[in-house]
Write a protein that holds these residues in place. Structure first.
Motif, short mmCIF file in Angstrom:
data_model
loop_
_atom_site.label_atom_id
_atom_site.label_comp_id
_atom_site.label_asym_id
_atom_site.label_seq_id
_atom_site.Cartn_x
_atom_site.Cartn_y
_atom_site.Cartn_z
N VAL A 157 -43.47 -7.95 18.76
CA VAL A 157 -42.52 -8.50 17.77
C VAL A 157 -42.61 -7.69 16.48
O VAL A 157 -41.58 -7.30 15.90
N ARG A 158 -43.82 -7.41 16.02
CA ARG A 158 -43.98 -6.63 14.79
C ARG A 158 -43.28 -5.28 14.88
O ARG A 158 -42.65 -4.82 13.92
N ASP A 159 -43.39 -4.63 16.06
CA ASP A 159 -42.83 -3.30 16.24
C ASP A 159 -41.33 -3.30 16.52
O ASP A 159 -40.71 -2.23 16.65
N GLY A 160 -40.74 -4.48 16.65
CA GLY A 160 -39.31 -4.57 16.86
C GLY A 160 -38.86 -4.47 18.30
O GLY A 160 -37.66 -4.49 18.58
N GLU A 161 -39.83 -4.39 19.23
CA GLU A 161 -39.46 -4.34 20.65
C GLU A 161 -38.87 -5.67 21.10
O GLU A 161 -37.97 -5.71 21.96
#
Length: 331
Positions: A157-161
């Motif tokens: 989630v943090r990485d935008g995946e």
């Protein structure tokens, strides 16, 4: 009195080690003996396949139970929601400590509610129940399979995946995870969780020595035990495995037990729901002490809880729940 260390078998994942350590410390306090953690690798830990591909029910428990039967350890600690509802030959669920938060939480980067995520937004979960609940609340999102430890899941989630993931609140709490994402707890009345979610199960051999059994009894919380017996009896009654699209939660309030159970279909809105309230005598949820009288009282409480669960399962089936459970999720 035995003074040898107690050997506690556990999976080696961070969450399993955290919850096993929690039980180990409590066991040391009540027994006066040291507790050693014995790490055991299960098929579920070794494979990166989805839970449905691995077979779902019991995938994390089988190897641990084999180790217990082979005397590689004296007891096991499981997440109760991962255990099959059928009894394990030769083994005994000796204690269910007080339940933690049973809710699911949706984690996002910016706090957007699940219902408000834009069409095409990606939500990660590997649970058929959660998939159905996510799609029921927001049919426009895309659901992606999710495996790995809590940190790796949150990283996606943090990485935008992914735009959001769904996790158990109890697991986050037991890990003491640093959460830099925004959590949206789900209301159990509208979003019932897995049977037994938030609960731990302490399992040992049925022929374990009396001293160990008596020690483990001190870890048991009667209210938790009664509620989770009801939940697991519902799951067994609709002949669904622990990874089937079934949500159920039982809660005790004074002298009343309230139950909500839901079976979900493949399409949003396809669901069968039962809400039930049952009067509950206090002796069913009172600490039972020890001895033959306590054993008899425990059996009576178990029969009452199982009966309520069977009743709710029957209502679900009468309303068409069997038609929503596919053969692959019922095994």
């Amino acid at each position: 009195m035995t003074t040898a260390p107690i050997r506690l078998g556990t999976r080696r994942s961070a969450l399993a080690m955290a919850q096993s350590s929690q039980v180990a410390r409590a066991l040391e306090r009540v027994s006066g003996r040291s507790v050693e953690l014995v790490q055991i690798v299960s098929e579920g830990d070794a494979s990166r396949a989805s839970l449905s591909q691995l077979g779902g029910t019991g995938v994390f428990a089988t190897r641990l139970r084999d180790a217990l039967r082979a005397d590689e350890c004296d007891l096991l600690v499981h997440s109760l929601k991962d255990l099959p509802t059928a009894d394990a030959p030769g083994l005994l669920l000796a204690a269910t400590p007080e339940r933690a938060d049973a809710r699911d939480v949706v984690l996002t980067r910016d706090g957007t509610a699940l219902a408000d995520l834009a069409p095409g937004a990606t939500v990660g979960t590997g649970s058929p129940r959660r998939i159905a609940q996510v799609r029921g609340e927001n049919p426009g999102v895309e659901v992606r399979d999710l495996r790995g430890n809590v940190d790796s899941r949150m990283r996606r989630v943090r990485d935008g995946e992914l735009d959001a993931i769904v996790l158990a609140a109890a697991g986050l709490s037991r890990l003491g995870a640093e959460i830099d994402l925004v959590a949206e707890p789900r209301d159990l009345a509208a979003w019932p969780a897995a049977a037994g979610q938030g609960s731990l199960a302490v399992e040992t051999r049925a022929d374990a020595d009396a001293e160990l059994l008596e020690t483990l009894r001190a870890l048991d919380d009667p209210r938790t035990r009664f509620a989770v017996i009801v939940e697991r009896a519902i799951l067994a009654g609709v002949e669904a495995g622990c990874h089937a699209p079934v949500g159920v939660h039982a809660v005790i309030d004074d002298d009343e037990l309230r139950v909500r159970a839901a079976v979900y279909g493949a399409q949003p809105g396809d669901e069968v729901v039962v809400d039930r309230a049952e009067p509950l005598a206090q002796e069913y949820i009172r600490p039972q002490g020890s001895g033959k009288g306590a054993d008899a009282a425990s059996r009576v409480a178990h029969e009452r809880a199982s009966g309520i669960g069977a009743l709710v399962a029957g209502l679900l089936l009468d309303r068409g729940a069997a038609e929503l459970i596919s053969p692959s999720t019922a095994s």
